[in-house]
Scaffold this motif. Structure first.
Motif, short mmCIF file in Angstrom:
data_model
loop_
_atom_site.label_atom_id
_atom_site.label_comp_id
_atom_site.label_asym_id
_atom_site.label_seq_id
_atom_site.Cartn_x
_atom_site.Cartn_y
_atom_site.Cartn_z
N TYR A 136 0.81 -1.22 0.00
CA TYR A 136 0.00 0.00 0.00
C TYR A 136 0.85 1.27 0.00
O TYR A 136 0.30 2.37 0.08
CB TYR A 136 -0.94 -0.01 1.21
N HIS A 137 2.16 1.12 -0.06
CA HIS A 137 3.07 2.27 -0.16
C HIS A 137 2.89 3.24 1.01
O HIS A 137 2.65 4.43 0.83
CB HIS A 137 2.85 3.01 -1.49
N VAL A 138 2.99 2.69 2.22
CA VAL A 138 2.83 3.49 3.43
C VAL A 138 3.96 3.15 4.39
O VAL A 138 4.31 1.98 4.57
CB VAL A 138 1.47 3.22 4.11
N ILE A 139 4.55 4.18 5.00
CA ILE A 139 5.63 4.02 5.97
C ILE A 139 5.20 4.73 7.25
O ILE A 139 4.76 5.88 7.22
CB ILE A 139 6.95 4.63 5.48
N TRP A 140 5.35 4.04 8.39
CA TRP A 140 4.91 4.60 9.67
C TRP A 140 6.02 4.45 10.70
O TRP A 140 6.63 3.38 10.81
CB TRP A 140 3.66 3.86 10.14
N CYS A 141 6.29 5.50 11.45
CA CYS A 141 7.16 5.40 12.61
C CYS A 141 6.27 5.24 13.83
O CYS A 141 5.50 6.14 14.17
CB CYS A 141 8.06 6.62 12.77
N ASN A 142 6.38 4.11 14.49
CA ASN A 142 5.53 3.77 15.61
C ASN A 142 5.99 4.46 16.88
O ASN A 142 7.06 4.18 17.42
CB ASN A 142 5.55 2.24 15.82
N ILE A 143 5.18 5.40 17.36
CA ILE A 143 5.43 6.07 18.64
C ILE A 143 4.50 5.45 19.68
O ILE A 143 3.28 5.57 19.57
CB ILE A 143 5.19 7.58 18.54
N PHE A 144 5.07 4.77 20.66
CA PHE A 144 4.25 4.13 21.68
C PHE A 144 3.51 5.17 22.50
O PHE A 144 4.02 6.24 22.79
CB PHE A 144 5.14 3.28 22.60
N MET A 152 -1.03 -0.19 14.84
CA MET A 152 -0.42 -1.51 14.77
C MET A 152 -1.47 -2.51 14.28
O MET A 152 -1.17 -3.42 13.48
CB MET A 152 0.13 -1.92 16.13
N TYR A 153 -2.69 -2.35 14.75
CA TYR A 153 -3.80 -3.18 14.26
C TYR A 153 -4.00 -2.95 12.77
O TYR A 153 -4.14 -3.91 11.99
CB TYR A 153 -5.06 -2.80 15.04
N ASN A 154 -3.99 -1.69 12.35
CA ASN A 154 -4.19 -1.38 10.92
C ASN A 154 -3.07 -1.96 10.06
O ASN A 154 -3.33 -2.50 8.98
CB ASN A 154 -4.26 0.13 10.72
N PHE A 155 -1.84 -1.85 10.52
CA PHE A 155 -0.73 -2.39 9.73
C PHE A 155 -0.79 -3.92 9.67
O PHE A 155 -0.33 -4.52 8.68
CB PHE A 155 0.61 -1.91 10.28
N ASN A 156 -1.35 -4.54 10.68
CA ASN A 156 -1.56 -5.98 10.61
C ASN A 156 -2.65 -6.33 9.60
O ASN A 156 -2.54 -7.33 8.88
CB ASN A 156 -1.91 -6.54 11.99
N LEU A 157 -3.69 -5.52 9.54
CA LEU A 157 -4.70 -5.72 8.49
C LEU A 157 -4.07 -5.56 7.11
O LEU A 157 -4.35 -6.34 6.19
CB LEU A 157 -5.83 -4.70 8.65
N THR A 169 -6.94 -13.14 18.78
CA THR A 169 -5.61 -13.61 19.14
C THR A 169 -5.13 -12.98 20.45
O THR A 169 -5.50 -11.86 20.77
CB THR A 169 -4.59 -13.32 18.03
N ARG A 170 -4.30 -13.72 21.17
CA ARG A 170 -3.70 -13.19 22.39
C ARG A 170 -2.25 -12.79 22.15
O ARG A 170 -1.58 -12.32 23.08
CB ARG A 170 -3.76 -14.24 23.50
N VAL A 171 -1.79 -12.95 20.93
CA VAL A 171 -0.44 -12.55 20.59
C VAL A 171 -0.38 -11.02 20.51
O VAL A 171 -1.29 -10.38 19.99
CB VAL A 171 0.01 -13.16 19.24
N VAL A 172 0.67 -10.45 21.05
CA VAL A 172 0.84 -8.98 21.02
C VAL A 172 0.88 -8.51 19.58
O VAL A 172 1.54 -9.12 18.72
CB VAL A 172 2.14 -8.59 21.76
N LEU A 173 0.17 -7.42 19.29
CA LEU A 173 0.08 -6.92 17.92
C LEU A 173 1.44 -6.59 17.33
O LEU A 173 1.69 -6.83 16.14
CB LEU A 173 -0.82 -5.68 17.88
N LEU A 174 2.33 -6.03 18.14
CA LEU A 174 3.67 -5.70 17.65
C LEU A 174 4.42 -6.97 17.23
O LEU A 174 5.11 -6.98 16.22
CB LEU A 174 4.46 -4.95 18.72
N TYR A 181 6.71 -7.41 8.99
CA TYR A 181 7.49 -6.21 8.71
C TYR A 181 8.84 -6.31 9.41
O TYR A 181 8.93 -6.08 10.62
CB TYR A 181 6.78 -4.95 9.20
N ALA A 182 9.86 -6.66 8.67
CA ALA A 182 11.20 -6.71 9.26
C ALA A 182 11.64 -5.31 9.63
O ALA A 182 11.26 -4.33 9.00
CB ALA A 182 12.18 -7.32 8.26
#
Length: 378
Positions: A136-144, A152-157, A169-174, A181-182
């Motif tokens: 989708y040609h999107v780059i995000w810097c994750n600020i906690f 993080m949910y959206n990037f998983n979608l 799921t009980r797995v942490v989204l990150l 996403y490496a």
């Protein structure tokens, strides 16, 4: 006889050359096509706006949202609320209003980066918390603690996890995201920026700190990393800060104890927890070009704008998913910061100074609620 042999040899060489050419030609063409596709994918700058797409209002040029294109999509008329099948999209006028806001934020960030000298070669770029979505040609810097759970949910979608799976799921989204996403290098980000929308979400530094305290310290899971951190803070600071006064009864560090710990860690130049590290440090916003700067205070409109700009309306929704516990109302914020001294507030401002300056936040109102300095509180 010699002349005849020479002719036969030349003929043989010609046949061999033609045979080799016939064999290699398809591979040569394939390599050329692959190379062209590589440059199309990675080196074609996403065209947000073209000269013909600008219009003038009071001497200022603005870009029409109808001009948004991508390397893989033809120019199409944008979807707005009126007549759109998608709920919650901005109207054209509102889209342009938010677009002007984004232009102002980008220009402000660039000017502050230059004024503070943070865009020079003496400052290192960090790529650790970036996520690059090539589809989708999107780059995000994750600020906690700045809408990080939502995006993080959206990037998983966007990485093709289903909503049904993510919701149960009980797995942490990150953890899920990093499987898709490496962690990129600085070079990878700069290459991907050629055809991508780069964005980050920022928040008032002291609101973010209070949110992190409330979520990770007050409501830490028993025996978790942050619960153990809290016990260490109590052991070191409870008696020191309370002095002759009765010690707090809370099983978790009270806010002034937590702040004393954070400031001491910073002064000792130890690595801070990612939930309260200044975001100007791990996003290094002066070293990358951000197209969209969302702010917590205007998050609803800002993320709707981003979704439309990146054409993500069929993939994600402008929902606000907050995994934190409790709230950060104005009353709660004032209550927390009323426990601090001016000296502690000075320390916090110095810690988050670049966050304040780069994104146009102020600390002035907080000085109205803090306590006067005493000898027992540091």
């Amino acid at each position: 006889m010699g002349r005849k042999n020479l002719t036969v040899m030349r003929l043989g060489r010609c046949i061999a050359f033609l045979a080799a050419a016939a064999f290699l030609l398809p591979f040569t063409i394939l390599l050329m096509v692959a190379d062209q596709q590589y440059h199309l994918t990675y080196n074609t700058k996403r065209v947000f706006y073209q000269e013909s797409d600008f219009y003038k209002i009071n001497g200022t040029y603005y870009a029409s949202p109808y001009a948004v294109t991508t390397p893989t999509l033809p120019r199409t008329q944008y979807l707005f609320e009126n007549g759109s099948q998608h709920e919650g999209l901005l109207t054209r006028d509102k889209f342009m209003e938010v677009n002007a806001r984004m232009v102002a934020r980008r220009e402000f960030l660039r000017s502050e980066c230059a004024r503070l000298g943070l865009d020079g070669s003496g400052h290192k770029a960090y790529a650790w918390e970036y996520l690059i979505n090539r589809q989708y040609h999107v780059i995000w810097c994750n600020i906690f603690k700045a809408a990080s759970t939502s995006w993080m949910y959206n990037f998983n979608l966007m990485a093709n996890y289903t909503a049904a799976f993510l919701d149960k799921t009980r797995v942490v989204l990150l953890e899920l995201a990093r499987k898709k996403y490496a962690r990129p290098t600085v070079e990878m980000i700069k290459k991907a920026q050629a055809d991508s929308i780069t964005f980050l979400i920022v928040r008032h530094p002291l609101e973010r700190l209070a949110s992190a305290y409330n979520d990770k310290i007050v409501h830490a899971w028993p025996k978790s990393f942050h619960d153990k951190m809290g016990q260490r803070i109590i052991k070191k600071y409870r008696k020191l800060l309370s002095g002759d006064e009765p010690a707090p009864k809370e099983r978790y560090p009270v806010f002034e104890e937590f702040v004393a710990y954070v400031l001491d860690e910073w002064k000792a130049k130890r690595m801070l927890d990612m939930h309260w590290t200044p975001y100007s440090r791990f996003c290094t916003p002066c070293k990358f070009n951000f197209d969209v700067i969302l702010k917590f205070e205007t998050l609803d409109e800002d993320q709707r704008f981003l979704i439309q700009l990146a054409r993500l309306q069929d993939v994600v929704k402008p929902e606000w998913r907050n995994s934190g516990k409790g709230t950060n109302t104005l009353h709660n914020m004032n209550h927390l910061y009323s426990r601090l001294t001016r000296k502690q507030l000075d320390g916090l401002y110095n810690l988050y100074k670049n966050d304040f300056l780069l994104f146009n936040y102020t600390v002035h109102n907080y000085y109205d609620v803090v306590q006067e300095d005493t000898e027992t509180k540091g």
